[in-house]
Design a protein around this motif. Structure first.
Motif, PDB file in Angstrom:
ATOM      1  N   SER A 218       0.833  -1.203   0.000  1.00  0.00           N
ATOM      2  CA  SER A 218       0.000   0.000   0.000  1.00  0.00           C
ATOM      3  C   SER A 218       0.868   1.253   0.000  1.00  0.00           C
ATOM      4  O   SER A 218       2.037   1.229   0.410  1.00  0.00           O
ATOM      5  CB  SER A 218      -0.925   0.008   1.212  1.00  0.00           C
ATOM      6  OG  SER A 218      -0.190   0.030   2.415  1.00  0.00           O
ATOM      7  N   THR A 270      -7.251   3.757   2.863  1.00  0.00           N
ATOM      8  CA  THR A 270      -7.507   2.645   1.939  1.00  0.00           C
ATOM      9  C   THR A 270      -8.734   2.921   1.083  1.00  0.00           C
ATOM     10  O   THR A 270      -8.743   2.662  -0.130  1.00  0.00           O
ATOM     11  CB  THR A 270      -7.693   1.343   2.726  1.00  0.00           C
ATOM     12  OG1 THR A 270      -6.512   1.065   3.478  1.00  0.00           O
ATOM     13  CG2 THR A 270      -7.980   0.181   1.788  1.00  0.00           C
ATOM     14  N   TRP A 271      -9.792   3.430   1.712  1.00  0.00           N
ATOM     15  CA  TRP A 271     -10.987   3.790   0.926  1.00  0.00           C
ATOM     16  C   TRP A 271     -10.666   4.895  -0.077  1.00  0.00           C
ATOM     17  O   TRP A 271     -11.169   4.883  -1.201  1.00  0.00           O
ATOM     18  CB  TRP A 271     -12.110   4.224   1.864  1.00  0.00           C
ATOM     19  CG  TRP A 271     -12.592   3.122   2.745  1.00  0.00           C
ATOM     20  CD1 TRP A 271     -12.618   1.781   2.449  1.00  0.00           C
ATOM     21  CD2 TRP A 271     -13.087   3.241   4.084  1.00  0.00           C
ATOM     22  NE1 TRP A 271     -13.091   1.058   3.514  1.00  0.00           N
ATOM     23  CE2 TRP A 271     -13.409   1.913   4.534  1.00  0.00           C
ATOM     24  CE3 TRP A 271     -13.314   4.313   4.947  1.00  0.00           C
ATOM     25  CZ2 TRP A 271     -13.921   1.662   5.801  1.00  0.00           C
ATOM     26  CZ3 TRP A 271     -13.843   4.066   6.208  1.00  0.00           C
ATOM     27  CH2 TRP A 271     -14.138   2.751   6.634  1.00  0.00           C
ATOM     28  N   SER A 273      -7.698   5.320  -1.434  1.00  0.00           N
ATOM     29  CA  SER A 273      -6.907   4.640  -2.460  1.00  0.00           C
ATOM     30  C   SER A 273      -7.812   3.924  -3.455  1.00  0.00           C
ATOM     31  O   SER A 273      -7.625   4.014  -4.674  1.00  0.00           O
ATOM     32  CB  SER A 273      -5.958   3.633  -1.805  1.00  0.00           C
ATOM     33  OG  SER A 273      -5.087   4.264  -0.901  1.00  0.00           O
ATOM     34  N   GLN A 274      -8.790   3.212  -2.911  1.00  0.00           N
ATOM     35  CA  GLN A 274      -9.713   2.485  -3.788  1.00  0.00           C
ATOM     36  C   GLN A 274     -10.549   3.438  -4.634  1.00  0.00           C
ATOM     37  O   GLN A 274     -10.807   3.182  -5.816  1.00  0.00           O
ATOM     38  CB  GLN A 274     -10.608   1.586  -2.947  1.00  0.00           C
ATOM     39  CG  GLN A 274      -9.860   0.446  -2.262  1.00  0.00           C
ATOM     40  CD  GLN A 274     -10.727  -0.326  -1.293  1.00  0.00           C
ATOM     41  OE1 GLN A 274     -11.792   0.138  -0.887  1.00  0.00           O
ATOM     42  NE2 GLN A 274     -10.270  -1.519  -0.912  1.00  0.00           N
ATOM     43  N   TYR A 278     -10.436   3.158  -8.627  1.00  0.00           N
ATOM     44  CA  TYR A 278     -11.657   2.847  -9.377  1.00  0.00           C
ATOM     45  C   TYR A 278     -12.162   4.065 -10.159  1.00  0.00           C
ATOM     46  O   TYR A 278     -12.753   3.912 -11.239  1.00  0.00           O
ATOM     47  CB  TYR A 278     -12.738   2.325  -8.429  1.00  0.00           C
ATOM     48  CG  TYR A 278     -12.381   0.985  -7.818  1.00  0.00           C
ATOM     49  CD1 TYR A 278     -11.979  -0.080  -8.626  1.00  0.00           C
ATOM     50  CD2 TYR A 278     -12.432   0.787  -6.443  1.00  0.00           C
ATOM     51  CE1 TYR A 278     -11.637  -1.305  -8.070  1.00  0.00           C
ATOM     52  CE2 TYR A 278     -12.083  -0.440  -5.876  1.00  0.00           C
ATOM     53  CZ  TYR A 278     -11.689  -1.481  -6.700  1.00  0.00           C
ATOM     54  OH  TYR A 278     -11.348  -2.690  -6.151  1.00  0.00           O
ATOM     55  N   ASN A 317      -0.594   3.160  -6.770  1.00  0.00           N
ATOM     56  CA  ASN A 317      -1.868   2.857  -6.126  1.00  0.00           C
ATOM     57  C   ASN A 317      -2.695   1.899  -6.985  1.00  0.00           C
ATOM     58  O   ASN A 317      -3.349   0.991  -6.470  1.00  0.00           O
ATOM     59  CB  ASN A 317      -2.639   4.152  -5.879  1.00  0.00           C
ATOM     60  CG  ASN A 317      -3.890   3.939  -5.056  1.00  0.00           C
ATOM     61  OD1 ASN A 317      -3.818   3.517  -3.911  1.00  0.00           O
ATOM     62  ND2 ASN A 317      -5.046   4.207  -5.639  1.00  0.00           N
ATOM     63  N   ASN A 318      -2.672   2.086  -8.298  1.00  0.00           N
ATOM     64  CA  ASN A 318      -3.380   1.172  -9.194  1.00  0.00           C
ATOM     65  C   ASN A 318      -2.851  -0.254  -9.049  1.00  0.00           C
ATOM     66  O   ASN A 318      -3.624  -1.223  -9.019  1.00  0.00           O
ATOM     67  CB  ASN A 318      -3.238   1.628 -10.642  1.00  0.00           C
ATOM     68  CG  ASN A 318      -4.050   2.865 -10.945  1.00  0.00           C
ATOM     69  OD1 ASN A 318      -4.975   3.211 -10.218  1.00  0.00           O
ATOM     70  ND2 ASN A 318      -3.712   3.555 -12.025  1.00  0.00           N
ATOM     71  N   VAL A 321      -4.047  -1.648  -5.584  1.00  0.00           N
ATOM     72  CA  VAL A 321      -5.491  -1.878  -5.443  1.00  0.00           C
ATOM     73  C   VAL A 321      -6.018  -2.819  -6.527  1.00  0.00           C
ATOM     74  O   VAL A 321      -6.767  -3.767  -6.239  1.00  0.00           O
ATOM     75  CB  VAL A 321      -6.255  -0.538  -5.489  1.00  0.00           C
ATOM     76  CG1 VAL A 321      -7.761  -0.771  -5.461  1.00  0.00           C
ATOM     77  CG2 VAL A 321      -5.831   0.349  -4.324  1.00  0.00           C
ATOM     78  N   LEU A 322      -5.633  -2.562  -7.789  1.00  0.00           N
ATOM     79  CA  LEU A 322      -6.189  -3.322  -8.913  1.00  0.00           C
ATOM     80  C   LEU A 322      -5.330  -4.508  -9.324  1.00  0.00           C
ATOM     81  O   LEU A 322      -5.803  -5.413 -10.002  1.00  0.00           O
ATOM     82  CB  LEU A 322      -6.382  -2.401 -10.127  1.00  0.00           C
ATOM     83  CG  LEU A 322      -7.230  -1.142  -9.914  1.00  0.00           C
ATOM     84  CD1 LEU A 322      -7.190  -0.259 -11.150  1.00  0.00           C
ATOM     85  CD2 LEU A 322      -8.665  -1.521  -9.569  1.00  0.00           C
TER      86      LEU A 322
END
Length: 638
Positions: A218, A270-271, A273-274, A278, A317-318, A321-322
């Motif tokens: 992260s 984290t939220w 980041s997401q 997204y 970050n992508n 997260v992804l």
């Protein structure tokens, strides 16, 4: 190579040691935080032969050096007593607007380990290539050892980011690194894995339920946690007695920041980041080709001003997260567009120095370092830079259409193609990214070959053609009379004694005359060879077949330009004939810099002749017209 003098010149040019708050470096440039930007001498540094470019952006004074920037950085740190251990003062963090401060924070946090991160990403890509080609299997010991080598930095990202963020925010980097270690501790990873089971038992801290997340790899949570810890550390330093401050400050910071991170900072970050990941993905999926067109077209413009750092955390970050990132495939064509433009300059130019510079810039660009090509080749000539951006935009659009993704982080380079390979193996997206990359290179190269150098090369060709025509009309005279010199420039004739420089006007360097040029070219005035060429290219020495030694000195005191605005088209030892293009200079730029363009043309060995006479008549003179003549001593003539 010794960089002591270059380091001294840079320190002096940024306003001296007292003006430097901190200094760091990335792949090609030094990044200074200065107390007073007005004390820095940008124009003087730009003319330094060891400096490619100077850029002021994001609250930083950036000096572009090239691939040997680390050696210069070490020498500056040695002389300045600063560098990696220099902690920026709090005042520096509050200076500038919000955007500049954000760019400064991002670059300071990510720059120190950028090279290691790129190397790790390339290794991951090469492993994916080996698996796709059947050279390795994922259960082999060789693969597993290399995989942990490539993955360690990314898995323990919170530790590394904790250290660099702590330094940037003015706190103890080891304290913030410990907080990053807590986020990736095996107990926390185990708690996260247990929390995903259907029969998971809710765990709390002092009765407050904890949402366990996987913080390995992260980016954003540890940066926010480091900022909170550094702020708390400063407050403790203000109120705690000195006798207990050294160990109670870390104790308080750990006891408060770590639980706060798991309870609030981590989930919120984290939220966020997401949401970023997204949100970007939604925009990208709306029109991938449009995203590629825009990113591929403007990326190098962002690099020039250092604004590309704002997208680096988004790429990481992508990936976190992804599990993949679609930005790097759009950036690679932008890089290769400039490589293609630099290759086009190398293939087209007749200037040997520019040819070498373009070749080395293209080579560095293939490996992801575009500053030498951009600042040294394409941007100064304008059109090649634009054509490189056009190629990047078209190639980015193709990469976007193919939905190419990268599965490990690294600098956009030729190695990125290996990083595009999905875990399942080669697919159409990889070939689409390769096609977009090749298209960008070819478009940049071909457009530059066709119309990339109009301001210099077209004019040069025209100048050579006109001088060749002029030479054709007076060439027989030059052959028949070796004692006649023809005008090497077009312009206004001026007697040597009227030159605003006593060294020339007094005849100390020899007899001759001067010309105030009306164009940008110095042509050969006789048959002979190039005897000498000043390193700054503002003056050239010639030797005729009949023994006349000639000095052509473009402008007065132009040596101070250190070669800026001058281009040499010959080198010492070259054979010349009347009308050959010797030097080229930017007349308007030299005038704008405040220099006198009067060009003395001196016969250096005047004492070998009975007399040196000016053959030109009238106020104006053109290349090919009789200019100077020598009368030989009677004994020599006989």
């Amino acid at each position: 190579m010794s960089y002591q003098q270059l380091a001294r010149d840079i320190i002096s040019g940024v306003g001296g040691r007292a003006n430097i708050i901190s200094v760091m470096h990335c792949a090609t440039r030094l990044r200074f935080k200065l107390k007073d930007l007005t004390l820095a001498e940008s124009e003087r540094l730009k003319t330094h032969p060891g400096i490619i470019m100077v850029v002021v952006s994001g609250g930083q004074f950036q000096v572009v050096i090239g691939n040997h920037v680390h050696d210069v950085y070490k020498e500056i740190c040695l002389q300045n007593g600063s560098g990696e251990d220099a902690v920026p003062v709090a005042k520096a963090e509050k200076s500038g607007n919000l955007f500049n401060r954000l760019i400064d924070i991002i670059s300071a946090i990510f720059t120190p380990f950028l090279g290691v991160m790129a190397g790790s990403g390339i290794l991951k890509g090469l492993l994916a290539l080996c698996v796709a080609c059947g050279w390795l299997t994922t259960d082999s010991g060789t693969y597993q050892i290399w995989y942990v080598a490539s993955d360690a930095l990314f898995y323990f990202f919170p530790l590394v980011l904790g250290y660099t963020a702590g330094k940037k925010f003015g706190g103890s980097p080891f304290l913030t690194m410990a907080i990053g270690g807590a986020l990736t501790h095996p107990l926390m990873i185990q708690a996260f894995q247990s929390s995903t089971q259907p029969d998971a038992v809710l765990v709390g801290f002092l009765g407050i339920p904890v949402t366990f997340l996987n913080y390995s790899s992260s980016v954003i949570p540890i940066i926010f946690a480091a900022w909170i810890s550094c702020w708390l550390e400063k407050q403790c330093g203000k109120v705690l007695p000195a006798v207990i401050k050294n160990f109670f400050t870390p104790l308080i910071c750990l006891m408060i920041t770590v639980p706060l991170t798991f309870l609030l900072i981590g989930p919120a970050a984290t939220w966020l980041s997401q949401g970023l990941a997204y949100g970007y993905q939604a925009i990208y999926l709306f029109a991938p080709w449009l995203a590629g067109l825009v990113i591929g077209g403007i990326w190098q413009v962002c690099v020039i001003f250092g604004l590309h750092w704002g997208l680096v955390p988004l790429m990481m970050n992508n990936l976190a997260v992804l599990g993949h990132d679609t930005l790097v495939p759009l950036i690679l064509p932008a890089v290769m567009g400039q490589v293609g433009a630099s290759l086009g300059v190398m293939l087209r130019t007749r200037d040997p120095q520019l040819k070498v510079l373009a070749g080395s810039g293209a080579t560095a660009g293939v490996f992801g370092i575009t500053e030498p090509a951009v600042y040294g080749v394409t941007l100064p000539n304008r059109r090649p830079f634009i054509f490189g951006c056009v190629g990047g935009a078209l190639g980015g659009a193709v990469s976007g259409l193919s939905s190419a993704s990268v599965y490990s982080f690294g600098l956009a380079s030729i190695f990125s193609l290996a990083q595009f390979i999905p875990p399942a193996g080669m697919d159409i997206s990889v070939w689409g990214a390769a096609l977009g990359t090749l298209l960008a290179l070819l478009v940049g190269c071909i457009l530059t070959l066709i119309a990339g150098l109009p301001t210099i090369e077209t004019a040069t060709v025209a100048g050579v053609a006109s001088s060749a025509n002029a030479a054709a009309s007076w060439l027989p005279t030059a052959v028949e009379n070796d004692d006649t010199l023809f005008a090497p420039l077009s312009g206004k004739l001026l007697a040597l004694e009227k030159v605003a420089d006593t060294t020339f006007a007094s005849g100390l360097l020899g007899a001759g005359a001067a010309i105030i040029p009306h164009d940008n070219y110095v042509l050969a005035p006789f048959h002979g060879e190039v005897a000498s060429l000043f390193a700054t290219r503002h003056a050239i020495g010639l030797l005729s077949h009949s023994g006349i030694e000639l000095l052509i000195h473009v402008g007065i005191d132009t040596v101070k330009l250190n070669g800026q605005h001058f281009t040499a088209h010959v080198k010492p030892g070259d054979t010349i004939q009347p009308g050959d293009l010797l030097l080229e200079f930017d007349r308007q730029a030299i005038k704008n810099a405040g220099f006198d363009l009067t060009t003395p043309v001196i016969i250096s060995n005047s004492e070998d002749y009975a007399a040196v006479v000016t053959l030109a008549s009238g106020e104006l003179i053109h290349p090919g017209a009789p200019f100077l003549g020598v009368q030989r001593n009677t004994k020599e003539s006989v």
